[in-house]
Design a protein around this motif. Sequence first.
Motif, PDB file in Angstrom:
ATOM      1  N   PRO A  60      26.171  66.682  33.153  1.00 29.81           N
ATOM      2  CA  PRO A  60      26.998  65.478  33.208  1.00 29.81           C
ATOM      3  C   PRO A  60      27.895  65.465  34.454  1.00 29.81           C
ATOM      4  O   PRO A  60      28.372  66.520  34.897  1.00 29.81           O
ATOM      5  CB  PRO A  60      27.843  65.569  31.932  1.00 29.81           C
ATOM      6  CG  PRO A  60      27.098  66.489  31.034  1.00 29.81           C
ATOM      7  CD  PRO A  60      26.399  67.464  31.923  1.00 29.81           C
ATOM      8  N   ILE A  61      28.109  64.277  34.999  1.00 28.66           N
ATOM      9  CA  ILE A  61      29.014  64.100  36.139  1.00 28.66           C
ATOM     10  C   ILE A  61      30.353  63.611  35.596  1.00 28.66           C
ATOM     11  O   ILE A  61      30.420  62.544  34.982  1.00 28.66           O
ATOM     12  CB  ILE A  61      28.449  63.089  37.143  1.00 28.66           C
ATOM     13  CG1 ILE A  61      27.108  63.578  37.686  1.00 28.66           C
ATOM     14  CG2 ILE A  61      29.439  62.836  38.279  1.00 28.66           C
ATOM     15  CD1 ILE A  61      26.402  62.563  38.570  1.00 28.66           C
ATOM     16  N   PRO A  62      31.426  64.395  35.763  1.00 25.39           N
ATOM     17  CA  PRO A  62      32.720  63.956  35.245  1.00 25.39           C
ATOM     18  C   PRO A  62      33.081  62.565  35.753  1.00 25.39           C
ATOM     19  O   PRO A  62      32.972  62.271  36.949  1.00 25.39           O
ATOM     20  CB  PRO A  62      33.690  65.015  35.767  1.00 25.39           C
ATOM     21  CG  PRO A  62      32.840  66.238  35.954  1.00 25.39           C
ATOM     22  CD  PRO A  62      31.511  65.719  36.404  1.00 25.39           C
ATOM     23  N   GLY A  63      33.475  61.716  34.837  1.00 27.70           N
ATOM     24  CA  GLY A  63      33.841  60.357  35.216  1.00 27.70           C
ATOM     25  C   GLY A  63      32.683  59.407  35.355  1.00 27.70           C
ATOM     26  O   GLY A  63      32.879  58.202  35.559  1.00 27.70           O
ATOM     27  N   GLY A  64      31.452  59.933  35.268  1.00 26.29           N
ATOM     28  CA  GLY A  64      30.285  59.064  35.309  1.00 26.29           C
ATOM     29  C   GLY A  64      29.598  59.011  36.651  1.00 26.29           C
ATOM     30  O   GLY A  64      30.242  58.918  37.699  1.00 26.29           O
ATOM     31  N   GLY A  65      28.278  59.066  36.629  1.00 24.01           N
ATOM     32  CA  GLY A  65      27.483  58.973  37.842  1.00 24.01           C
ATOM     33  C   GLY A  65      27.403  57.553  38.373  1.00 24.01           C
ATOM     34  O   GLY A  65      27.970  56.620  37.787  1.00 24.01           O
ATOM     35  N   PRO A  66      26.705  57.345  39.477  1.00 28.95           N
ATOM     36  CA  PRO A  66      26.700  56.040  40.149  1.00 28.95           C
ATOM     37  C   PRO A  66      26.112  54.907  39.310  1.00 28.95           C
ATOM     38  O   PRO A  66      26.411  53.740  39.560  1.00 28.95           O
ATOM     39  CB  PRO A  66      25.848  56.291  41.404  1.00 28.95           C
ATOM     40  CG  PRO A  66      25.057  57.534  41.110  1.00 28.95           C
ATOM     41  CD  PRO A  66      25.915  58.356  40.221  1.00 28.95           C
ATOM     42  N   ALA A 122      31.461  53.896  36.917  1.00 27.80           N
ATOM     43  CA  ALA A 122      31.352  53.875  38.369  1.00 27.80           C
ATOM     44  C   ALA A 122      31.329  52.439  38.899  1.00 27.80           C
ATOM     45  O   ALA A 122      31.936  52.134  39.938  1.00 27.80           O
ATOM     46  CB  ALA A 122      30.101  54.622  38.816  1.00 27.80           C
ATOM     47  N   LYS A 123      30.650  51.552  38.204  1.00 34.60           N
ATOM     48  CA  LYS A 123      30.612  50.149  38.616  1.00 34.60           C
ATOM     49  C   LYS A 123      32.003  49.525  38.545  1.00 34.60           C
ATOM     50  O   LYS A 123      32.397  48.772  39.449  1.00 34.60           O
ATOM     51  CB  LYS A 123      29.637  49.380  37.737  1.00 34.60           C
ATOM     52  CG  LYS A 123      28.190  49.836  37.900  1.00 34.60           C
ATOM     53  CD  LYS A 123      27.272  49.155  36.894  1.00 34.60           C
ATOM     54  CE  LYS A 123      25.837  49.686  37.006  1.00 34.60           C
ATOM     55  NZ  LYS A 123      24.949  49.093  35.982  1.00 34.60           N
ATOM     56  N   ASP A 124      32.754  49.844  37.496  1.00 29.36           N
ATOM     57  CA  ASP A 124      34.114  49.317  37.379  1.00 29.36           C
ATOM     58  C   ASP A 124      35.005  49.851  38.488  1.00 29.36           C
ATOM     59  O   ASP A 124      35.835  49.118  39.042  1.00 29.36           O
ATOM     60  CB  ASP A 124      34.702  49.673  36.015  1.00 29.36           C
ATOM     61  CG  ASP A 124      34.079  48.857  34.887  1.00 29.36           C
ATOM     62  OD1 ASP A 124      33.349  47.898  35.183  1.00 29.36           O
ATOM     63  OD2 ASP A 124      34.347  49.196  33.713  1.00 29.36           O
ATOM     64  N   ARG A 125      34.845  51.134  38.833  1.00 32.00           N
ATOM     65  CA  ARG A 125      35.648  51.710  39.916  1.00 32.00           C
ATOM     66  C   ARG A 125      35.325  51.033  41.237  1.00 32.00           C
ATOM     67  O   ARG A 125      36.229  50.773  42.055  1.00 32.00           O
ATOM     68  CB  ARG A 125      35.398  53.219  40.006  1.00 32.00           C
ATOM     69  CG  ARG A 125      36.024  54.018  38.883  1.00 32.00           C
ATOM     70  CD  ARG A 125      36.052  55.508  39.202  1.00 32.00           C
ATOM     71  NE  ARG A 125      34.731  56.076  39.359  1.00 32.00           N
ATOM     72  CZ  ARG A 125      34.032  56.636  38.370  1.00 32.00           C
ATOM     73  NH1 ARG A 125      34.543  56.693  37.142  1.00 32.00           N
ATOM     74  NH2 ARG A 125      32.835  57.151  38.595  1.00 32.00           N
ATOM     75  N   TYR A 162      30.803  56.285  30.335  1.00 32.53           N
ATOM     76  CA  TYR A 162      30.727  57.207  31.469  1.00 32.53           C
ATOM     77  C   TYR A 162      29.290  57.589  31.823  1.00 32.53           C
ATOM     78  O   TYR A 162      29.069  58.401  32.732  1.00 32.53           O
ATOM     79  CB  TYR A 162      31.549  58.461  31.184  1.00 32.53           C
ATOM     80  CG  TYR A 162      33.045  58.206  31.227  1.00 32.53           C
ATOM     81  CD1 TYR A 162      33.670  57.799  32.403  1.00 32.53           C
ATOM     82  CD2 TYR A 162      33.834  58.359  30.093  1.00 32.53           C
ATOM     83  CE1 TYR A 162      35.039  57.554  32.452  1.00 32.53           C
ATOM     84  CE2 TYR A 162      35.199  58.122  30.127  1.00 32.53           C
ATOM     85  CZ  TYR A 162      35.787  57.710  31.309  1.00 32.53           C
ATOM     86  OH  TYR A 162      37.144  57.465  31.345  1.00 32.53           O
ATOM     87  N   GLY A 163      28.329  57.011  31.131  1.00 30.38           N
ATOM     88  CA  GLY A 163      26.935  57.159  31.522  1.00 30.38           C
ATOM     89  C   GLY A 163      26.275  58.465  31.150  1.00 30.38           C
ATOM     90  O   GLY A 163      25.238  58.831  31.724  1.00 30.38           O
ATOM     91  N   HIS A 164      26.837  59.179  30.165  1.00 30.90           N
ATOM     92  CA  HIS A 164      26.248  60.463  29.780  1.00 30.90           C
ATOM     93  C   HIS A 164      25.120  60.316  28.765  1.00 30.90           C
ATOM     94  O   HIS A 164      24.432  61.293  28.463  1.00 30.90           O
ATOM     95  CB  HIS A 164      27.327  61.379  29.211  1.00 30.90           C
ATOM     96  CG  HIS A 164      28.482  61.606  30.145  1.00 30.90           C
ATOM     97  ND1 HIS A 164      28.302  62.010  31.445  1.00 30.90           N
ATOM     98  CD2 HIS A 164      29.824  61.471  29.971  1.00 30.90           C
ATOM     99  CE1 HIS A 164      29.483  62.130  32.042  1.00 30.90           C
ATOM    100  NE2 HIS A 164      30.413  61.793  31.174  1.00 30.90           N
ATOM    101  N   GLY A 165      24.941  59.126  28.259  1.00 30.88           N
ATOM    102  CA  GLY A 165      23.908  58.858  27.267  1.00 30.88           C
ATOM    103  C   GLY A 165      24.290  57.628  26.474  1.00 30.88           C
ATOM    104  O   GLY A 165      25.336  57.017  26.709  1.00 30.88           O
TER     105      GLY A 165
END
Length: 392
Positions: A363-369, A374-377, A224-227
Amino acid sequence: MQLGIFTIGDVTQDPTTGRTPTENERIKATVAIARKAEEVGMDVFATGQHHNPPFVAPANPPILMAHLAAQTEKIQLGTATTLITTTDPVRIAEDYSYVQHLADGRVDLTLGRGNTGPVYPWFGKDIRQGIPLAVENYQLLYRLWREQSVNYSGRFRTPLQGFTATPRPLDDVPPFVWHGSIRSPEIPEQAAFYGDGFFHNNIFWNKEHTERMVDFYRQRYEYYGHGSYDQAIVGLGGQVFMAKNSQDARRTFRPYFDNAPVYGHGPSLEDFTEQTPLTVGSPQQVIERTLSFREYAGDYQRQLFLVDHAGLPLKTVLEQMDILGEEVIPVLRKEFDAARPAHVPEAPTHESLVARHAAGKDPIPGGGPDSQAAKDRAQQAEAAQRDHENAK
């Protein structure tokens, strides 16, 4: 590394004397234990939440937390756990914000489902809906702390229209949230989705299970890109009982273990200490065992011990805390901090969360861009669009 203790507030007969403390005695003992935790240099005191005997952990933890905030200066006050399933998210949002103000930010909470089946219907809930309740209620809690006016409609509570939870979080920064679970992967998934912490109270589980749960959370946190994988925020539980030598520790603790309300009359003390984090021995053995948690959980941020259960008298508990504070915690803090790489964060505090918020790095819930999520979505949306066009 934050090091501290948690309590489940059980009212249990002392098997060596036959005496059971009164509820008043147990409640006052809990306050004494929390004050002692700060006195001996611990970082965290966390209380459970219960609605049923044989427990007197508060049904509404902020009551106890507010009382402790007035009697302490530095120690972080948390929960182990806050029942997100049977407690209205509106009450959680307002009550924990209120105590956050009283404690000048020294508050966080660990959300859990609770595993006492009869409690659910007392509050109009169904234990079979425990996971959906945890997921939906936290979605609402998350919004209540961050949106001034909330419109909401869900499965498990009455709708809200233009609702504002008061008071607002201190400095516009909600208390840090840990999501606690011992077996359900949906909970570390939820923690990772929001960029929150994951607390695995592994007191009943072997290290292989703990490793799987923590590993899953770390993978999803990175997804989810939080780290990075090793930057995920992890907490662990544990149990200890100490004496100068292991023989004395085992002899003293054995009757309490054998008659404990949860695991008494089950596995032997020897089997349980081999298969779980329970450590009964010398301070050095506790140090070595606790440091070994890093081998399968990685660098983590919070370690809480259970020391006041199974009928142990207050005098004995306070003696255990003296040993922890004088001989164990200073060594653990030094060793854990020395081993932690520079890029791995320390445990969140109100001050660090305020700084993160001011820097626009929440943090952005679900992951930032830029996250893999986000890429999978985006790829899934493109595929769905192609399928739609091809179906015309």
